[in-house]
Design a protein around this motif. Structure first.
Motif, short mmCIF file in Angstrom:
data_model
loop_
_atom_site.label_atom_id
_atom_site.label_comp_id
_atom_site.label_asym_id
_atom_site.label_seq_id
_atom_site.Cartn_x
_atom_site.Cartn_y
_atom_site.Cartn_z
N LYS A 177 34.13 46.67 40.25
CA LYS A 177 33.70 45.27 40.12
C LYS A 177 32.28 45.19 39.57
O LYS A 177 31.99 44.44 38.65
N GLY B 3 49.49 36.73 41.52
CA GLY B 3 48.82 37.07 42.78
C GLY B 3 48.37 35.84 43.55
O GLY B 3 48.67 34.70 43.19
N GLU B 4 47.63 36.11 44.65
CA GLU B 4 47.19 35.05 45.57
C GLU B 4 46.37 33.97 44.87
O GLU B 4 46.64 32.78 45.01
N ILE B 5 45.34 34.39 44.13
CA ILE B 5 44.48 33.39 43.48
C ILE B 5 45.21 32.76 42.30
O ILE B 5 45.15 31.54 42.10
N ASP C 288 52.32 44.59 31.29
CA ASP C 288 51.16 45.34 31.78
C ASP C 288 49.93 45.00 30.94
O ASP C 288 49.97 45.04 29.71
N LEU C 289 48.86 44.70 31.63
CA LEU C 289 47.57 44.45 31.01
C LEU C 289 47.13 45.61 30.11
O LEU C 289 46.39 45.43 29.14
N TYR D 7 36.90 50.27 44.26
CA TYR D 7 37.07 48.85 43.90
C TYR D 7 35.70 48.19 43.68
O TYR D 7 35.48 47.49 42.69
N LEU E 164 42.28 37.87 36.40
CA LEU E 164 42.45 38.10 37.84
C LEU E 164 43.12 39.44 38.16
O LEU E 164 43.05 39.91 39.29
N SER F 96 34.63 38.61 40.95
CA SER F 96 34.12 39.82 41.56
C SER F 96 34.18 39.63 43.08
O SER F 96 34.89 38.74 43.56
N LEU G 220 43.43 45.90 44.40
CA LEU G 220 42.45 45.50 45.40
C LEU G 220 41.94 46.70 46.21
O LEU G 220 42.41 47.83 46.04
N LEU H 189 39.02 35.95 50.96
CA LEU H 189 39.68 34.65 50.76
C LEU H 189 40.86 34.52 51.72
O LEU H 189 41.57 35.49 51.98
N ALA I 95 44.04 42.98 39.06
CA ALA I 95 43.25 44.11 39.59
C ALA I 95 44.05 44.81 40.67
O ALA I 95 45.01 44.26 41.22
N GLY J 149 47.05 38.61 36.01
CA GLY J 149 47.22 38.73 37.47
C GLY J 149 47.67 37.41 38.06
O GLY J 149 47.38 37.09 39.22
N ASP K 179 51.46 39.10 34.11
CA ASP K 179 51.46 39.87 35.36
C ASP K 179 52.59 40.89 35.30
O ASP K 179 53.59 40.69 34.60
N LEU K 180 52.45 41.94 36.08
CA LEU K 180 53.54 42.92 36.19
C LEU K 180 54.75 42.29 36.85
O LEU K 180 55.88 42.68 36.63
N LYS K 181 54.44 41.26 37.70
CA LYS K 181 55.51 40.62 38.48
C LYS K 181 55.86 39.26 37.90
O LYS K 181 55.04 38.66 37.20
#
Ligand SMILES: NC(=O)c1ccc[n+]([C@@H]2O[C@H](COP(=O)([O-])OP(=O)(O)OC[C@H]3O[C@@H](n4cnc5c(N)ncnc54)[C@H](O)[C@@H]3O)[C@@H](O)[C@H]2O)c1
Length: 336
Positions: free
Chosen positions: A157, A13-15, A53-54, A153, A75, A122, A79, A192, A77, A10, A35-37
């Motif tokens: 978690k 992503g943001e984190i 893909d994970l 979600y 990371l 989490s 959301l 966050l 997931a 992941g 990541d997919l991206k």
């Protein structure tokens, strides 16, 4: 010989974006990101990015045949909001994806004769306050209280926390010889707020969305009531918490899942902060009853005493510093 490295799932992503930045600054030798991206930032040779893909088991097998993974920051997931629209898919990615990675980390721990460190973010979504009255009465919840999530979600978690503990402490508990197991550590994050990335898919996103819209000069209709309170934290503190927990001595840890937080405020307080720095911001409140219900089930604040005691957790950015020294300057720069 396999190259020894850190795996971040992941990562786009943001984190992930902020975590990679920090790890690269710390001089980490080998980071493999998945990541997919594609990654938003080019780290040239410092990061090997795998776009995939994970859930692709063949890809994960290839990955461990090439790299000795010593640490995993998992990371990836779906959301909270997205997960409510596609609950079964969320279960697949959030639970089965995590299970696959825990299995991989277990096998690698056995092979190496040394635990793989597994960091798991989490969320406050793992809690479920049954009513606003109880939310108000029990404001700073402890890790073991009110674990009654109402979203897919949140269920994902909470269950993955349990799976992580199982794989760390009880995996093959009936075997004649217990294998070396992985070292699972999890953090329950509040909402966050990042200056660099516009959030997508989280139900705590009304805070950051309000701020980014104000900086872009766009009106914003907040999807929760003015009195809605949940805890928040600035993104640099989220990364700091992940790195501190990763580096904590195993003997000092009294739990495997820790609350961490910085400040708690209502949506109206959040708006007032935004107005302090963007006086022309047009912020209205148009509660979406369904999303409101989800945010109402999350605690107003978190008790992070155990993280403070066991591994010295303390956020760098309280409410004032988050806005004055991190969010506002960088967001203004971003949209200028
Ligand atoms: N941002 C928050 O406020 C917050 C709060 C608490 C916990 N968390 C947790 O932290 C983690 C990261 O959150 P974020 O805010 O960076 O989320 P994000 O949505 O920005 O990033 C998640 C990344 O996972 C990737 N991903 C999704 N499915 C994948 C798959 N099958 N294979 C590979 N990659 C996949 C996505 O492409 C995305 O880049 C998540 O586990 C989230 O639940 C976030």
């Amino acid at each position: 010989m396999r190259k020894r490295g850190i795996l971040i799932t992941g990562a786009a992503g943001e984190i992930g974006d902020s975590l990679i930045r920090s790890l690269v600054q710390q001089g980490e030798d080998l980071i493999v990101s998945l990541d997919l991206k594609p990654l938003g930032t080019d780290y040239s040779k410092k990061v090997t990015h795998i776009q995939g893909d994970l859930m692709d088991h063949a890809l994960l097998s290839r990955l461990v045949s090439e790299y000795e993974i010593a640490t995993i920051y998992h990371l990836a997931a779906l959301l909270s909001t997205r997960a409510e629209f596609s609950p079964e898919m969320a279960h697949q990615v959030n639970v089965e994806g995590t299970l696959g990675l825990l299995k991989l980390a277990s096998e690698q721990s056995e092979w190496r004769g040394e635990p793989v460190l597994f960091l798991f973010p989490s969320s406050i979504a793992a809690y479920g306050m049954p009513s606003l009255k109880l939310k108000d009465e029990f404001r700073r919840v402890r890790e073991w209280e009110w674990n009654y999530p109402t979203t897919m979600y949140g269920c994902n978690k909470l269950y993955c926390e349990m799976l992580g503990i199982y794989y760390s402490q009880h995996y093959r508990q009936l075997a004649v010889e217990r294998p070396v197991t992985l070292d699972f550590r999890g953090l329950r994050f509040p909402g966050l707020v990042s200056a660099y990335t516009v959030p997508s898919g989280g139900t705590s996103d009304y805070g950051p969305e309000m701020l980014h819209a104000a900086a872009r000069g766009e009106p914003y209709a907040c999807f929760v009531r003015e009195d809605t309170a949940i805890p928040f934290m600035a993104m640099p503190d989220a990364v700091k918490a992940l790195l501190m927990l990763a580096n904590a001595q195993a003997q000092s840890l009294t739990r495997r899942i820790y609350n961490v937080t910085s400040f708690s405020l209502s949506a109206a307080d959040f708006r007032d902060q935004v107005l302090k720095f963007f006086p022309k911001a047009q912020i209205s409140f148009e509660p979406d009853l369904k999303r409101q219900g989800i945010v109402d089930s999350w605690p107003a604040d978190l008790n992070d005493n155990d993280a403070r005691r066991d591994w010295g957790w303390k956020p760098d950015f309280d409410l004032i510093r988050s806005f004055e020294e991190y969010l506002v300057p960088y967001i203004k720069q971003r949209y200028s």
